[in-house]
Scaffold this motif. Structure first.
Motif, PDB file in Angstrom:
ATOM      1  N   MET A  69      37.818  49.702  -6.844  1.00 10.15           N
ATOM      2  CA  MET A  69      37.434  49.782  -8.255  1.00 10.15           C
ATOM      3  C   MET A  69      36.255  50.727  -8.446  1.00 10.15           C
ATOM      4  N   SER A  70      36.136  51.243  -9.627  1.00  7.15           N
ATOM      5  CA  SER A  70      35.014  52.116  -9.958  1.00  7.15           C
ATOM      6  C   SER A  70      33.797  51.256 -10.313  1.00  7.15           C
ATOM      7  N   PRO A  71      32.620  51.626  -9.808  1.00  9.52           N
ATOM      8  CA  PRO A  71      31.421  50.856 -10.135  1.00  9.52           C
ATOM      9  C   PRO A  71      31.107  50.824 -11.632  1.00  9.52           C
ATOM     10  N   MET A  72      31.548  51.856 -12.359  1.00  9.14           N
ATOM     11  CA  MET A  72      31.234  51.918 -13.788  1.00  9.14           C
ATOM     12  C   MET A  72      32.365  51.368 -14.669  1.00  9.14           C
ATOM     13  N   SER A  73      33.436  50.858 -14.056  1.00  4.69           N
ATOM     14  CA  SER A  73      34.517  50.244 -14.831  1.00  4.69           C
ATOM     15  C   SER A  73      34.062  48.871 -15.321  1.00  4.69           C
ATOM     16  N   ASP A  74      34.834  48.293 -16.225  1.00  2.00           N
ATOM     17  CA  ASP A  74      34.505  46.945 -16.702  1.00  2.00           C
ATOM     18  C   ASP A  74      34.457  45.957 -15.535  1.00  2.00           C
ATOM     19  N   LEU A  79      31.404  42.745 -11.640  1.00  2.00           N
ATOM     20  CA  LEU A  79      31.076  42.467 -10.244  1.00  2.00           C
ATOM     21  C   LEU A  79      29.569  42.569 -10.020  1.00  2.00           C
ATOM     22  N   SER A  80      28.951  43.600 -10.553  1.00  2.00           N
ATOM     23  CA  SER A  80      27.507  43.793 -10.415  1.00  2.00           C
ATOM     24  C   SER A  80      26.736  42.614 -11.007  1.00  2.00           C
TER      25      SER A  80
END
Length: 99
Positions: A69-74, A79-80
């Motif tokens: 997944m992309s870190p900047m995706s929803d 996750l963050s």
């Protein structure tokens, strides 16, 4: 290269473990760490890093790669936030994060 001290860390999500086979075919020493109940080494960044910022950064990097997944995706942002919440608790671990 003779005497090389190079290291590679490869996350293998392939069904037939193609990257494991590749790593074992390369010259030098190979160590394969599985992430299951038989693991003899902890890769839990929430437990091995004392600094919460480092634990957050390494956990996000590891899981976004592992989960594709992309870190900047929803999903990456959720996750963050979940990792931050677990780190604020008394016993941060990947198990607690999964629960």
């Amino acid at each position: 290269m003779r005497g090389s001290r190079s290291r590679a860390v490869i996350v293998d999500r392939t069904p037939k473990q193609e990257w494991v086979k590749f790593a074992r075919s390369c010259p030098g020493e190979t160590q394969v760490i599985t992430i299951d109940n038989t693991a003899s080494v902890s890769l839990d960044p929430l437990r091995i890093f004392d600094n919460p910022q480092e634990a957050q950064r390494f956990t996000e990097s590891f899981l976004t790669l592992l989960l594709g997944m992309s870190p900047m995706s929803d999903e990456g942002i959720a996750l963050s936030e979940a990792i931050s919440s677990v780190l604020a608790g008394p016993q941060a671990s990947m198990r607690v994060l999964a629960e």
